[in-house]
Enzyme design. Sequence first.
Site, short mmCIF file in Angstrom:
data_model
loop_
_atom_site.label_atom_id
_atom_site.label_comp_id
_atom_site.label_asym_id
_atom_site.label_seq_id
_atom_site.Cartn_x
_atom_site.Cartn_y
_atom_site.Cartn_z
N ASN A 7 39.74 32.42 40.47
CA ASN A 7 40.40 33.70 40.71
C ASN A 7 41.16 33.54 42.03
O ASN A 7 40.56 33.61 43.11
CB ASN A 7 39.33 34.80 40.80
CG ASN A 7 39.94 36.18 40.98
OD1 ASN A 7 41.16 36.31 41.12
ND2 ASN A 7 39.10 37.19 40.97
N ARG A 91 41.84 33.60 36.11
CA ARG A 91 42.05 35.04 36.01
C ARG A 91 43.50 35.34 36.42
O ARG A 91 43.94 34.93 37.49
CB ARG A 91 41.09 35.75 36.95
CG ARG A 91 41.24 37.24 36.87
CD ARG A 91 40.22 37.93 37.73
NE ARG A 91 40.32 39.35 37.47
CZ ARG A 91 39.47 40.23 37.95
NH1 ARG A 91 38.47 39.84 38.69
NH2 ARG A 91 39.61 41.50 37.70
N HIS A 180 41.30 45.70 34.86
CA HIS A 180 39.87 45.42 34.68
C HIS A 180 39.59 45.08 33.21
O HIS A 180 38.47 45.27 32.71
CB HIS A 180 38.97 46.63 35.01
CG HIS A 180 38.98 47.05 36.45
ND1 HIS A 180 39.00 48.38 36.82
CD2 HIS A 180 38.94 46.33 37.59
CE1 HIS A 180 38.98 48.46 38.14
NE2 HIS A 180 38.95 47.22 38.62
N ARG A 240 42.05 53.94 47.08
CA ARG A 240 43.20 54.40 46.27
C ARG A 240 43.01 55.85 45.87
O ARG A 240 41.90 56.26 45.53
CB ARG A 240 43.32 53.55 45.00
CG ARG A 240 43.81 52.15 45.28
CD ARG A 240 43.87 51.32 44.00
NE ARG A 240 43.27 50.03 44.25
CZ ARG A 240 42.72 49.26 43.33
NH1 ARG A 240 42.70 49.64 42.07
NH2 ARG A 240 42.20 48.11 43.66
N GLU A 384 32.74 39.39 34.49
CA GLU A 384 34.11 38.99 34.17
C GLU A 384 34.25 37.47 34.14
O GLU A 384 34.96 36.92 33.31
CB GLU A 384 35.08 39.60 35.19
CG GLU A 384 35.11 41.11 35.07
CD GLU A 384 35.77 41.79 36.25
OE1 GLU A 384 36.98 41.97 36.21
OE2 GLU A 384 35.06 42.14 37.21
#
Length: 401
Positions: A7, A91, A180, A240, A384
């Site tokens: 990643n 990823r 996601h 956020r 993940e």
Amino acid sequence: MKILVINAGSSSLKYQLFEMLDKVVIAKGLVERIGIADGKLTHRYGENGKFELDVDMKNHTVAMEHVLEALMSPEHGVIHSIDEISAVGHRVLHGGEKLTKSIIIDDYVEQVIEEYFPLGPLHNPANLMGIRACKAIMPDTPMVAVFDTAFHQTMPPKAYLYGIPRKYYENLGIRRYGFHGTSHRYIAGEIVKKPGLTQGSRVIIAHLGNGSSLSACVDGKCQDTSMGLTPLEGVLMGTRSGSLDPAVVQFISERESMTATQVVNMLNKESGLLALSQRSSDMRDVYTGAEEGDKNCQETLDVWAYGVKKYVGAYAAAMGGLDALVFTAGIGENDYRSRASVCEGLEFMGIKIDARKNEALRGVEGMISAEDSKVQVWVMPTNEELAIARDTLSLVTAEAQ
Ligand code: AMP
């Protein structure tokens, strides 16, 4: 068979090496400050093994060389040669409408990842750097790209079109993509294996962490999701804002003499839990504040839970009912108070949790709904990296046959 999962961020790179026979991580680590001074590699192996290296790395290729050295080191390594790594899974944030499934990386895939730089300006360039760094060092090892957006590509137009002139969708690709996706897909695949649920079950997945998104899934496929063109849309997150009236951007920009980019940066990095609580972007700190009597923190918790609850109601309506609700990611997996506040008052739609089961579950899988709840409510740790490793294994195995 060993699969390396990468990643890559703009100045960081995370890795996990899986032994796929028993699906365990045999080594993992993090490289930080790539391309800037004071670079650092932290490598973990075995039960509690840890190796740290302070070294400047001018680019991702140098970082990958250090990762492979650590993996093969006689002292703290777990393999003897690069050839033991059967494939690498990367990823990648944005696959847009062209890359809708995990795929073996070739020139076309690299070209499309590059084409979507404008849609994932912070991530896609870094992801591609990670891919190119691995290819430079391991030219004969197959590489697979797994996209955060891919799972959501089954959404119908009614869920992904924004009500703005069509030319912006047709010419600029502006629509809901969702993120996601690897986590949502992993959970969507696991939950339908549970007793009482079937492949056709209607499921809401609440991935609630520092970044949060919900998805509505039927037949293990995504029907709708809360994040949009970028990961800014949806529920309140660590820093956020989540959804708001787009006119806010213009209003702040004019009143505060800020550019649109500056306002959007503020909405991404200085908003959410952090801004409302005026304390922290970390949910644990917001709870501590509320317990100490800080009204801003209590109000923040209320805004957060109310927002998540509204998505649960909306997605149940969109699917014409609900069979299971799953909580995952940092907050969803660990925090019983947040789960309880989201479910509170939803008994009318068949969601009834067992307070004791809920309070007992932290970071492990389990069902928290009451015996007489119509809807099954679950806590399920997401994975993940394992999902990326599984895709990588199945694609390279299929290609070899
Ligand atoms: P993630 O982005 O999935 O790593 O999730 C990070 C978020 O999970 C942060 O807001 C943490 O505060 C939250 N979190 C992790 N553990 C707990 C916990 N035990 N209680 C409440 N929040 C937690």
